[in-house]
Design an enzyme around this catalytic site. Structure first.
Site, PDB file in Angstrom:
ATOM      1  N   LYS A 110       0.834  -1.205   0.000  1.00  0.00           N
ATOM      2  CA  LYS A 110       0.000   0.000   0.000  1.00  0.00           C
ATOM      3  C   LYS A 110       0.873   1.262   0.000  1.00  0.00           C
ATOM      4  O   LYS A 110       0.583   2.217  -0.716  1.00  0.00           O
ATOM      5  CB  LYS A 110      -0.937   0.002   1.207  1.00  0.00           C
ATOM      6  CG  LYS A 110      -2.115  -0.952   1.018  1.00  0.00           C
ATOM      7  CD  LYS A 110      -3.023  -0.986   2.228  1.00  0.00           C
ATOM      8  CE  LYS A 110      -4.129  -2.008   2.031  1.00  0.00           C
ATOM      9  NZ  LYS A 110      -4.807  -2.349   3.282  1.00  0.00           N
ATOM     10  N   LYS A 189      -6.242  -9.152 -15.640  1.00  0.00           N
ATOM     11  CA  LYS A 189      -7.079  -9.392 -14.459  1.00  0.00           C
ATOM     12  C   LYS A 189      -8.098  -8.252 -14.319  1.00  0.00           C
ATOM     13  O   LYS A 189      -7.730  -7.073 -14.385  1.00  0.00           O
ATOM     14  CB  LYS A 189      -6.183  -9.422 -13.217  1.00  0.00           C
ATOM     15  CG  LYS A 189      -6.950  -9.541 -11.909  1.00  0.00           C
ATOM     16  CD  LYS A 189      -6.002  -9.453 -10.724  1.00  0.00           C
ATOM     17  CE  LYS A 189      -6.691  -9.693  -9.400  1.00  0.00           C
ATOM     18  NZ  LYS A 189      -7.297  -8.611  -8.737  1.00  0.00           N
ATOM     19  N   LYS A 192     -10.921  -2.865 -10.522  1.00  0.00           N
ATOM     20  CA  LYS A 192     -11.466  -1.509 -10.657  1.00  0.00           C
ATOM     21  C   LYS A 192     -10.351  -0.498 -10.908  1.00  0.00           C
ATOM     22  O   LYS A 192     -10.593   0.562 -11.462  1.00  0.00           O
ATOM     23  CB  LYS A 192     -12.330  -1.113  -9.457  1.00  0.00           C
ATOM     24  CG  LYS A 192     -11.603  -1.083  -8.135  1.00  0.00           C
ATOM     25  CD  LYS A 192     -12.574  -0.665  -7.038  1.00  0.00           C
ATOM     26  CE  LYS A 192     -11.988  -0.930  -5.677  1.00  0.00           C
ATOM     27  NZ  LYS A 192     -11.638  -2.333  -5.405  1.00  0.00           N
TER      28      LYS A 192
HETATM   29  P1  ADP Z   1     -10.053  -4.777  -7.350  1.00  0.00           P
HETATM   30  O1  ADP Z   1      -8.866  -5.440  -7.958  1.00  0.00           O
HETATM   31  O2  ADP Z   1     -11.106  -4.470  -8.345  1.00  0.00           O
HETATM   32  O3  ADP Z   1      -9.673  -3.584  -6.493  1.00  0.00           O
HETATM   33  P2  ADP Z   1     -10.437  -6.021  -4.817  1.00  0.00           P
HETATM   34  O4  ADP Z   1      -8.974  -6.054  -4.571  1.00  0.00           O
HETATM   35  O5  ADP Z   1     -11.285  -5.037  -4.066  1.00  0.00           O
HETATM   36  O6  ADP Z   1     -10.689  -5.852  -6.384  1.00  0.00           O
HETATM   37  O7  ADP Z   1     -10.987  -7.494  -4.613  1.00  0.00           O
HETATM   38  C1  ADP Z   1     -11.976  -7.890  -3.720  1.00  0.00           C
HETATM   39  C2  ADP Z   1     -12.082  -9.394  -3.792  1.00  0.00           C
HETATM   40  O8  ADP Z   1     -12.443  -9.823  -5.118  1.00  0.00           O
HETATM   41  C3  ADP Z   1     -10.767 -10.118  -3.460  1.00  0.00           C
HETATM   42  O9  ADP Z   1     -11.067 -11.249  -2.654  1.00  0.00           O
HETATM   43  C4  ADP Z   1     -10.242 -10.560  -4.802  1.00  0.00           C
HETATM   44  O10 ADP Z   1      -9.521 -11.764  -4.696  1.00  0.00           O
HETATM   45  C5  ADP Z   1     -11.499 -10.744  -5.633  1.00  0.00           C
HETATM   46  N1  ADP Z   1     -11.206 -10.392  -7.036  1.00  0.00           N
HETATM   47  C6  ADP Z   1     -11.002  -9.149  -7.515  1.00  0.00           C
HETATM   48  N2  ADP Z   1     -10.741  -9.148  -8.832  1.00  0.00           N
HETATM   49  C7  ADP Z   1     -10.774 -10.445  -9.216  1.00  0.00           C
HETATM   50  C8  ADP Z   1     -10.588 -11.118 -10.471  1.00  0.00           C
HETATM   51  N3  ADP Z   1     -10.318 -10.446 -11.586  1.00  0.00           N
HETATM   52  N4  ADP Z   1     -10.677 -12.457 -10.494  1.00  0.00           N
HETATM   53  C9  ADP Z   1     -10.968 -13.153  -9.361  1.00  0.00           C
HETATM   54  N5  ADP Z   1     -11.163 -12.585  -8.155  1.00  0.00           N
HETATM   55  C10 ADP Z   1     -11.074 -11.250  -8.068  1.00  0.00           C
END
Ligand code: ADP
Ligand code: TRP
Length: 320
Positions: A110, A189, A192
């Site tokens: 972070k 992947k 957001k």
């Molecule tokens: P982002 O990458 O959009 O910020 P987060 O880190 O908030 O997503 O992820 C929240 C949850 O969703 C986590 O447990 C993460 O493993 C899962 N997750 C996020 N993106 C994916 C993806 N592309 N494929 C599978 N799981 C995902």
């Protein structure tokens, strides 16, 4: 078995979150005693402003309920409504060596991403340990990036138990090994942060527009299409059983349809999958008092357990 997990509310949810985290988590309520809370104290460490944190917390509550958290089965609340965790967080800090926190990957990541290195960010795992230990949690379903935090929780609990008596249950992480990484519209992947996500709750037209943006090769109509590397196929496959996947592969191979058709088909699949959740969401957004009531009941139940635990902890460490 008591299973607990915290939800970081950080904006709109996408298909990657849904298949990678939410759906498997919500399914746990069928077999386990599930406790789930929106980790708004944790979100405060990276929050921009009050209005956003408030809105993200409410959105997460509505979205998770709409997607199937059943308040009859699952205890669902907002972290800050059980403030006893903050008291335990302080007590646990005494059992948390600086070196343990200094080794935390998540903190280092972070800070590397430009988030100011505050004390809250640094001590984030101690609060997470308090969340877990205060409710005698046995299993913690988390993404791979959070395993270290559950291990730190165990280390802290062991230290406490050794010095003051066996008060805390040692939790174990629960990671879904078979969850695939869901691709975004550019094939990377879905995230957001990459501007490649397909959000869960979009209106039908913008959803179709988003699906139309999925990058595909330019094979002329009439020629068979490759499905293995096709992001449209890979996304559609998430919604299909084996037989349906086979049918879709045949359609790709037939050469009779172009990517435009499959983008429409994908939109239909997403739209259908979320039909019930959309209805529930409209209902909850119209009945926010019910949402608040569910969260209040959840907090009451969690707080009762937390209160009883804290009495023992205060007594054990000598707080009058
Ligand atoms: P982002 O990458 O959009 O910020 P987060 O880190 O908030 O997503 O992820 C929240 C949850 O969703 C986590 O447990 C993460 O493993 C899962 N997750 C996020 N993106 C994916 C993806 N592309 N494929 C599978 N799981 C995902
Ligand atoms: N740190 C977790 C995440 O970023 C959220 C969280 C907070 C949590 N407290 C928890 C998860 C307790 C499991 C148990 O996803």
């Amino acid at each position: 078995m008591r299973v607990l997990t915290g939800i970081q509310a950080s904006g709109k949810l996408h298909i990657g979150n849904y298949f990678g985290a939410m759906k498997p988590m919500i399914e746990l309520q069928e077999e386990h005693e599930l406790f789930t809370f929106i980790a708004n104290y944790h979100s405060l460490t990276t929050s921009k402003d009050a209005a956003t944190l408030r809105q993200f917390t409410i959105d997460a509550a509505v979205d998770y309920l709409s997607l199937g958290i059943d308040p009859e089965k699952t205890t669902f609340w907002v972290q800050s409504h059980v403030p006893e965790v903050l008291e335990l967080y302080w007590i646990l800090s005494k059992f948390t060596p600086m070196g343990l926190l200094e080794r935390a990957h998540s903190y280092k990541d972070k800070v590397a991403r430009g988030i100011p290195a505050s004390h809250a960010l640094f001590s984030y795992p101690v609060l997470m340990a308090a969340d877990i230990l205060i409710l005698d949690t046995q299993k913690v379903p988390v993404g791979k990036d959070q395993i270290q935090h559950v291990e730190m929780t165990r280390d802290i609990a062991i230290k406490f138990n050794n010095e003051y008596g066996e008060l805390f249950t040692l939790p174990e992480h629960m990671v879904q090994e078979d969850v695939a990484t869901i691709p975004g519209i550019d094939g990377q992947k879905m995230s957001k942060s990459y501007d490649n996500a397909i959000d869960l709750f979009m209106d039908e037209k913008p959803l179709q527009k988003r699906c139309n943006k999925i990058i595909s090769t330019s094979t002329p109509l009439g020629e068979p299409l490759e499905y293995e590397e096709c992001h449209i196929y890979n996304l559609a496959a998430l919604f299909l059983n084996e037989e349906q996947k086979q049918e879709l592969r045949e359609r790709y191979k037939s050469g009779k349809e172009g990517y435009g058709h499959f983008k429409k088909y994908l939109k239909e699949l997403i739209w259908e999958e979320l039909a019930e959740a959309r209805e529930k969401r409209a209902y909850y957004l119209d009945h926010m008092d019910e949402v608040n009531d569910i969260l209040e009941q959840g907090a009451k139940k969690a707080r009762k357990i937390a209160d009883a635990k804290m009495e023992k902890v205060r007594d054990a460490v000598g707080l009058l």
